[in-house]
Structures are given as C-alpha cells and as structure tokens.
Design a protein around this motif. Sequence first.
Motif, PDB file in Angstrom:
ATOM      1  N   GLY A   1       2.179   2.816   2.561  1.00 41.32           N
ATOM      2  CA  GLY A   1       1.653   1.472   2.852  1.00 41.32           C
ATOM      3  C   GLY A   1       1.698   0.921   4.226  1.00 41.32           C
ATOM      4  N   ARG A   2       3.007   1.042   4.627  1.00 42.42           N
ATOM      5  CA  ARG A   2       3.312   0.481   5.978  1.00 42.42           C
ATOM      6  C   ARG A   2       2.643   1.427   7.001  1.00 42.42           C
TER       7      ARG A   2
ATOM      8  N   ALA B   1      -9.858  -0.961   0.310  1.00 38.26           N
ATOM      9  CA  ALA B   1      -9.962   0.218  -0.745  1.00 38.26           C
ATOM     10  C   ALA B   1      -8.635   0.789  -0.617  1.00 38.26           C
ATOM     11  N   GLY B   2      -8.112   1.037   0.817  1.00 39.75           N
ATOM     12  CA  GLY B   2      -6.693   1.615   0.929  1.00 39.75           C
ATOM     13  C   GLY B   2      -5.786   0.838   0.309  1.00 39.75           C
ATOM     14  N   TYR B   3      -5.582  -0.345   0.425  1.00 38.45           N
ATOM     15  CA  TYR B   3      -4.668  -1.050  -0.334  1.00 38.45           C
ATOM     16  C   TYR B   3      -4.665  -1.025  -1.825  1.00 38.45           C
ATOM     17  N   MET B   4      -5.837  -0.917  -2.330  1.00 40.65           N
ATOM     18  CA  MET B   4      -5.988  -0.971  -3.655  1.00 40.65           C
ATOM     19  C   MET B   4      -5.349   0.434  -4.197  1.00 40.65           C
TER      20      MET B   4
ATOM     21  N   GLU C   1      -6.420  -9.319  -3.568  1.00 35.45           N
ATOM     22  CA  GLU C   1      -5.040  -9.225  -2.770  1.00 35.45           C
ATOM     23  C   GLU C   1      -5.331  -8.090  -1.679  1.00 35.45           C
ATOM     24  N   ALA C   2      -6.018  -7.121  -2.036  1.00 36.66           N
ATOM     25  CA  ALA C   2      -6.390  -5.995  -0.914  1.00 36.66           C
ATOM     26  C   ALA C   2      -7.058  -6.475   0.233  1.00 36.66           C
ATOM     27  N   LEU C   3      -8.066  -7.334  -0.029  1.00 38.73           N
ATOM     28  CA  LEU C   3      -8.840  -7.921   0.914  1.00 38.73           C
ATOM     29  C   LEU C   3      -8.073  -8.775   1.716  1.00 38.73           C
TER      30      LEU C   3
END
Length: 348
Positions: free
Chosen positions: A66-67, A30-33, A42-44
């Motif tokens: 993101g980092r 959820a965070g990457y999305m 991609e997020a998974l």
Amino acid sequence: MSRDGQQFSTLRRFSASIISVILLIWIGTAGYMAIEGMTPVEALYMTVITLSTVGFSEVHTLSETGRIFTLALIIGGTSLFFFTLSNVATFFLSGEWKNQWERQRNRRMLRQLDNHFIICGYGRLGSNVARELSDKATPFAVIDTDIDKVGAARDLGYIALKGNAADEQILREAGIERARGLIAAANTDAENVFIVLTARNLKPGLHIVARADCEESENKLLRAGAERVVLLYKSAGRKMANLLIEPGVEEYLDELGDAKNLDLTMVQLSINSDSSLEGLSFRQADLSNRLRVSVIGYKLPGGEVHTSPRPSEVIQAGGTLIVIGTPADIDTMQKLATGSHPLPAASN
C-alpha cells in the motif's frame, strides 16, 4: 500549423488533462480497495488526500504494498498536477476559452437566421458584399475554407462558418433552407460553378448571384443555376469608361447606392392583388405626390420592362415597381404594394 489546428490542439490537451485527473482518482480508489481492502469512501478519501498532499492522517496503517502504491500515486499526481496546471494556463491565456464560446455563439446565431443571404467566399469581393449588407442591416452568413478569414469576419461581428460552400452539409448549417439568396464569390470560377450547382439542388427557388472572371464561365454559371452573373473585369471596365465619359452621372449613381452618403434607397416592389395600386394608372396613383417616391422602372407580369412607364399605363397585380425614395417613404410604399396600407390622399 493553421489557426484551427492550434485551437484544436490546445483544447485537446486541456480535455486530456481533465480526463487524466479523473482517471487517476479512479485508479487510486480501485487500488486502495484492492490492496488494503478499504470501502469505496475510505479509498476515495485516501486517494484525494494523497493526490492533494494535504497531509491528513491515513485511514489505517498501510501495508508495504500500500505504501509503494501511495508513493507511485504521489509521483503520478504531482506530475499530473503540473501538466494540468500548464494546460489550464495555456487554455485560458491563449484565448481558446473565448474562441470556444464564440463558436458556440456562432452556431446559435446560425440556427436563428431566417430570410438571410449566404456569402460563399470572404475574399476581396465577399468582404465588400458583407460590408454592404451589414450597412443595410441585412442578415447574412459567411462561408470560407480559410479559418483566418472566418476569424476576421467574426471579429467584425459577422456570422461566419468554416467549410467548403460546395458541401451540402455546410450549406445546411448556414441555413440554406431558410435563406433568401446566395452569393457565390469564391476565388475561382470552377469553385463557383460547384457552389451554384449544390445550392440550386438544395433549394430550387433560391436567388443566386455568382461572380466570374472569364466570359466563358458566364454560361456555365447560368446553366448551373445562377440567376445573375457578375463579370468583374467587364463591370469594372464599364464603370471606368462611364467615369471618363459621364463622371457626374456615375458619381450620382454611386451616391444613390451608398446609404451612408445619401438618405435615399432604391428598391423593387412586387404588387400584390390586394394592393390599392392594382388597377390604377400611374397618373391616378400619383406616387411622387402622395409618397414622395420616384418610379424609375416598371416590369409587367409577363416580364416586359418599361424604363419610363407612361402616365396612362395601368399598374397590374404581379407587376414590379422600381422606385427611389427615403427609407421612411419606401417603408410605406412596401406596405402599400403588399396591400397592408391604403393609398394616402394626394397633398395639395
């Protein structure tokens, strides 16, 4: 902490570890999305390679936010990894997986029990009753409030259930609706009274035997619904007196009741109306000659008991014979009493 408390705590930590891993993967995805605008796949992918630290390339160059999120995910994932590894090791090394499997197996066996006995209390008396029933290959289940005693019973291969036998739900779990009889062998007379009351209410026709320490408790247990009450000290006193006065007779009775020491069995059999014995006199039936069994008592349908039935006395439907014989002869006698086996011819 009690044994069941320790087992529950271990299982709870193990379950919490697994749930935490799933939750962390969900948070990472959820965070990457949200931060990087990635697709769910991609997020998974990013979450899994980050948590597993395999070092594969990123989907695309991450932003500063993101980092930072990835750094937090790595720290959280590493901490969770060691926490999970520790709990998994504890779960398997402690034997909880085996205990859990045994509990599931115990529940399945409880559901399959039929025409069995329920032993309420696995103390000195209950454990001896269980041993006797086990020696006679008679199905039974044990109920006790002490998890250590329940564990000891299960270690011997018995079906055992932790709980208060005065609890209706526990008795139902032990299959009281399908049970043949119940032994109330708890530590106190008060406990046994409550057990008998509950059991009699759940199944009015159940055969119930209860133990008692005090003679004053005998009437209470009988009024509660017990059919027989065993006064331990009175029974022990009678046995010790008999050993002093008639030691040979008492030893013979002990051997007779011990299937391991003597190949003889004593049983009571109800005569069915279809039995070929119905209407015959004991002389005509000649059971000692035809089946090699000895009749030591006869209970008439009305309840009168004859300890030495006369040869001319007629066997009636609904009457009960008490006989002694080898297991093979007793098996034939049982079939004869129910009417599923004809009366054998007399041997010369």
